[in-house]
Write a protein that holds these residues in place. Sequence first.
Motif, PDB file in Angstrom:
ATOM      1  N   PRO A 123       0.552  10.247  12.000  1.00  0.00           N
ATOM      2  CA  PRO A 123      -0.416   9.481  12.855  1.00  0.00           C
ATOM      3  C   PRO A 123      -1.225   8.448  12.233  1.00  0.00           C
ATOM      4  CG  PRO A 123      -1.063  11.580  11.887  1.00  0.00           C
ATOM      5  CD  PRO A 123       0.150  11.493  11.650  1.00  0.00           C
ATOM      6  N   ARG A 124      -1.142   8.063  10.961  1.00  0.00           N
ATOM      7  CA  ARG A 124      -1.759   6.954  10.559  1.00  0.00           C
ATOM      8  C   ARG A 124      -0.816   6.606   9.197  1.00  0.00           C
ATOM      9  NH1 ARG A 124      -7.962   7.525   9.307  1.00  0.00           N
ATOM     10  NH2 ARG A 124      -7.830   5.497   9.909  1.00  0.00           N
ATOM     11  N   PRO A 125      -0.693   5.242   8.798  1.00  0.00           N
ATOM     12  CA  PRO A 125      -0.068   4.907   7.989  1.00  0.00           C
ATOM     13  C   PRO A 125      -0.513   5.305   6.355  1.00  0.00           C
ATOM     14  CG  PRO A 125      -1.210   2.949   8.689  1.00  0.00           C
ATOM     15  CD  PRO A 125      -1.649   4.198   9.646  1.00  0.00           C
ATOM     16  N   LEU A 126       0.235   5.339   5.831  1.00  0.00           N
ATOM     17  CA  LEU A 126      -0.069   5.709   4.249  1.00  0.00           C
ATOM     18  C   LEU A 126      -0.489   4.311   3.669  1.00  0.00           C
ATOM     19  CD1 LEU A 126       2.931   7.908   3.164  1.00  0.00           C
ATOM     20  CD2 LEU A 126       0.602   8.758   3.115  1.00  0.00           C
ATOM     21  N   LEU A 127      -1.633   4.312   2.721  1.00  0.00           N
ATOM     22  CA  LEU A 127      -1.985   3.190   2.345  1.00  0.00           C
ATOM     23  C   LEU A 127      -2.052   3.154   0.726  1.00  0.00           C
ATOM     24  CD1 LEU A 127      -5.472   2.828   4.582  1.00  0.00           C
ATOM     25  CD2 LEU A 127      -3.127   1.814   4.941  1.00  0.00           C
ATOM     26  N   LEU A 128      -2.033   4.145  -0.032  1.00  0.00           N
ATOM     27  CA  LEU A 128      -2.341   4.035  -1.356  1.00  0.00           C
ATOM     28  C   LEU A 128      -1.371   5.191  -1.929  1.00  0.00           C
ATOM     29  CD1 LEU A 128      -6.116   3.516  -1.581  1.00  0.00           C
ATOM     30  CD2 LEU A 128      -4.455   1.841  -2.281  1.00  0.00           C
ATOM     31  N   GLN A 141      -1.523   2.287  -6.495  1.00  0.00           N
ATOM     32  CA  GLN A 141      -0.887   1.084  -6.022  1.00  0.00           C
ATOM     33  C   GLN A 141      -0.993   1.110  -4.431  1.00  0.00           C
ATOM     34  OE1 GLN A 141       3.125   0.507  -7.491  1.00  0.00           O
ATOM     35  NE2 GLN A 141       3.733  -0.796  -6.127  1.00  0.00           N
ATOM     36  N   SER A 142      -1.022   0.020  -4.059  1.00  0.00           N
ATOM     37  CA  SER A 142      -1.082  -0.157  -2.472  1.00  0.00           C
ATOM     38  C   SER A 142       0.476  -0.368  -1.787  1.00  0.00           C
ATOM     39  CB  SER A 142      -1.938  -1.235  -2.299  1.00  0.00           C
ATOM     40  OG  SER A 142      -1.785  -1.509  -0.786  1.00  0.00           O
ATOM     41  N   VAL A 143       0.461   0.599  -0.766  1.00  0.00           N
ATOM     42  CA  VAL A 143       1.758   0.450   0.094  1.00  0.00           C
ATOM     43  C   VAL A 143       1.740  -0.850   0.416  1.00  0.00           C
ATOM     44  CG1 VAL A 143       2.895   1.325   1.973  1.00  0.00           C
ATOM     45  CG2 VAL A 143       1.648   2.815   0.534  1.00  0.00           C
ATOM     46  N   PRO A 144       3.049  -1.568   0.253  1.00  0.00           N
ATOM     47  CA  PRO A 144       3.118  -3.011   0.797  1.00  0.00           C
ATOM     48  C   PRO A 144       3.343  -2.844   2.259  1.00  0.00           C
ATOM     49  CG  PRO A 144       5.129  -1.910  -0.160  1.00  0.00           C
ATOM     50  CD  PRO A 144       4.065  -1.183  -0.616  1.00  0.00           C
ATOM     51  N   THR A 145       3.282  -4.194   3.144  1.00  0.00           N
ATOM     52  CA  THR A 145       3.419  -4.044   4.260  1.00  0.00           C
ATOM     53  C   THR A 145       4.693  -3.856   4.880  1.00  0.00           C
ATOM     54  OG1 THR A 145       3.433  -6.372   4.154  1.00  0.00           O
ATOM     55  CG2 THR A 145       1.365  -5.485   4.710  1.00  0.00           C
ATOM     56  N   ALA A 146       5.862  -4.083   3.894  1.00  0.00           N
ATOM     57  CA  ALA A 146       7.233  -3.993   4.195  1.00  0.00           C
ATOM     58  C   ALA A 146       7.834  -3.548   2.664  1.00  0.00           C
ATOM     59  CB  ALA A 146       7.961  -5.297   4.734  1.00  0.00           C
ATOM     60  N   PRO A 147       9.060  -3.002   2.879  1.00  0.00           N
ATOM     61  CA  PRO A 147       9.532  -2.518   1.470  1.00  0.00           C
ATOM     62  C   PRO A 147       9.728  -3.647   0.704  1.00  0.00           C
ATOM     63  CG  PRO A 147      10.697  -1.534   3.470  1.00  0.00           C
ATOM     64  CD  PRO A 147       9.845  -2.435   3.820  1.00  0.00           C
ATOM     65  N   HIS A 148       9.903  -4.736   0.912  1.00  0.00           N
ATOM     66  CA  HIS A 148      10.264  -5.870  -0.041  1.00  0.00           C
ATOM     67  C   HIS A 148       9.139  -7.011   0.018  1.00  0.00           C
ATOM     68  CE1 HIS A 148      14.075  -4.144  -0.928  1.00  0.00           C
ATOM     69  NE2 HIS A 148      14.311  -4.119   0.191  1.00  0.00           N
TER      70      HIS A 148
END
Length: 212
Positions: A123-128, A141-148
């Motif tokens: 329901p919500r994106p993972l952030l950290l 660590q922050s999750v990036p907006t895309a894998p690369h």
Amino acid sequence: QLYENFVEEIDAMDNGIAPAAGEPRYALSTTLSARVGHLNPRWNDPDQDTEAGFRRAMELVGSEFLERLDFYHRAWLPARALVEEAVRRRLEVDASGQVLELSQGGCPWKEHLFQLERELALPRPLLLVLFPDRGGQWRVQSVPTAPHSFQSRLPLPEAWRGLRDEALSELAGIPGCVFVHASGFIGGNRTREGALEMARRALELGGGTEST
């Protein structure tokens, strides 16, 4: 996975397909295709025989292909179970459901995280993401907006960036802080509790709470 992260790049470069639209910010001169190209005879070499270079290219590409295959088989695939378990237990880490805790540092988590977000319809994106480093300290660590991507979904607070040790701990009000990168994509604390508090403080400035 092997096609997308090994074969496709070579195939695209061989067919003159640019990796991105517009003018690149810097030249990519150390790719596998570039390294193979450097094995050709120089234009002004007396000996223009390409056979020796071709054989070296076969060894180079073959060894890298097998190394990548071994990585995906023995490291990348086993990491999925670890990341999936962490995703399912995320509410035990923080009530927001947006902080992931990995039990082992160095685990290749990014691609698995994005896949699991889609598959599980979170329901919500993972952030950290929290994880221990090899020295026994902890990272957030922050999750990036895309894998690369080099952009973060939720970078650590701007006021913390570039600070270290006591100066950082005093400003953040969190004991044991070690550092926060100048871009805010990662930080460190001496303990798990300290790293988790850094994550929670970052969420306060831009996160929320996920209900069960």
